[in-house]
Design a protein around this motif. Sequence first.
Motif, short mmCIF file in Angstrom:
data_model
loop_
_atom_site.label_atom_id
_atom_site.label_comp_id
_atom_site.label_asym_id
_atom_site.label_seq_id
_atom_site.Cartn_x
_atom_site.Cartn_y
_atom_site.Cartn_z
N ASP A 75 48.38 40.11 33.70
CA ASP A 75 47.83 38.76 33.55
C ASP A 75 48.74 37.66 34.09
O ASP A 75 48.27 36.55 34.37
CB ASP A 75 47.60 38.45 32.05
N LEU B 203 46.46 34.64 40.03
CA LEU B 203 47.03 34.81 38.70
C LEU B 203 48.07 33.71 38.45
O LEU B 203 48.63 33.16 39.40
CB LEU B 203 47.72 36.18 38.60
N LYS C 208 46.19 45.93 35.06
CA LYS C 208 45.54 44.72 34.53
C LYS C 208 46.57 43.67 34.05
O LYS C 208 46.52 43.18 32.91
CB LYS C 208 44.57 45.08 33.41
N GLN D 150 49.44 38.07 27.00
CA GLN D 150 49.40 38.34 28.43
C GLN D 150 50.35 39.48 28.81
O GLN D 150 51.49 39.54 28.33
CB GLN D 150 49.77 37.08 29.21
#
Length: 377
Positions: free
Chosen positions: A86, A126, A84, A29
């Motif tokens: 995570d 998230l 992007k 991640q």
Amino acid sequence: MKYTYFNPTAVEFGEGKIESIVNYIDKNQKILVVYGGGSIKRNGVFEQVSKVLEDYTWFEFSGVEPNPSVETLNKAVEFIKENKIDFVLAVGGGSVIDGSKYIVAASVYEGDGWDFLEGKTIEKALPLGAILTLPATGSESNPTAVISKYSTNEKRYFASPLVFPKFAVLDSTVMNSLDDRQLANGLVDAFVHTCEQYLTYPNSSLLHDGYAQTILKGLHTLAQDWQNRRTALWQENLMLLANQALNGFIGSGVPQDWATHMIGHELTAFYGLDHARSLAVVQPHLLRVMIKDKQEKLVQMGKEVFDMPHNYEMVIEAIEYMYHSIGVSTKLKDYNIDDKVVENVTKALEKHGMSKIGERGTITLEKVAQILELSMK
């Protein structure tokens, strides 16, 4: 009594627990570490986090304000979308954690994240983790957040089970760098949080009342022991008490007030008053204006918390004395507040659909005006 209690946050409590975050974050991640003004780089926390995350791909976002603004948070949202990200790791006090709750929801939403503050339901978010550095709000293990919009002088809140942190690290040794103002604010904040869920009208739960009274007594003891606020034991107790004051349990199935918070939020929005200090200048005067409604629980609080059986009026004075003893004023006149305060706050409450607040909806705009006028005297 009926209620559903849900709290999925794993609490890692104690010295050295920052190392435990690797148990909750996958190495694949991408992580965004979110923090405030940079105190974590002076007190060693950032160094600890950096060491633990050395095998991870991570980025940092700083500058979250003491009253987190949507203007700043949206920059983090943009960064997350572009890179992007995570997982979000909030490292700070309640404001950083609240701001991160907004970030994790807004980052996977196509519209304007402020929609959540206007009542839109959060459908996904998230994952979020928290390392607490300033105990006060309990945000590290609850689903609520308070966010400001500077452009319109608004301070609103939202709640969603999707923004519960996956874990919360509570290592009180990181509190060594906090100043007296921050420690006092944390104590007052936790005390008022507990009162909002306790100081209403009698309920049938011996457990909930007893639990709330234990928290209140603990905070009162810390105020009486203020001279030892630099000791590890004092700070550890504040961190635990503040967490338990607003992890959701003591309010489950019992009446809750929150009027002090609703009024206090508007004071912060207009005048930038510290959150805890906005509560301290409202709460005692609200209790005086609403004393008939609060009488039974004030009597109980007097007996169980302050050892003042039967004298409910003196309980309000005891609360004020406690705040004053740790350097927190209970008067608006001690701050840079203009004579438009009553008009500003009552109009904002009306605009936000809060013309009747409190546990019974009996705190009207007229009573809000009385409360603020008492505080200005």
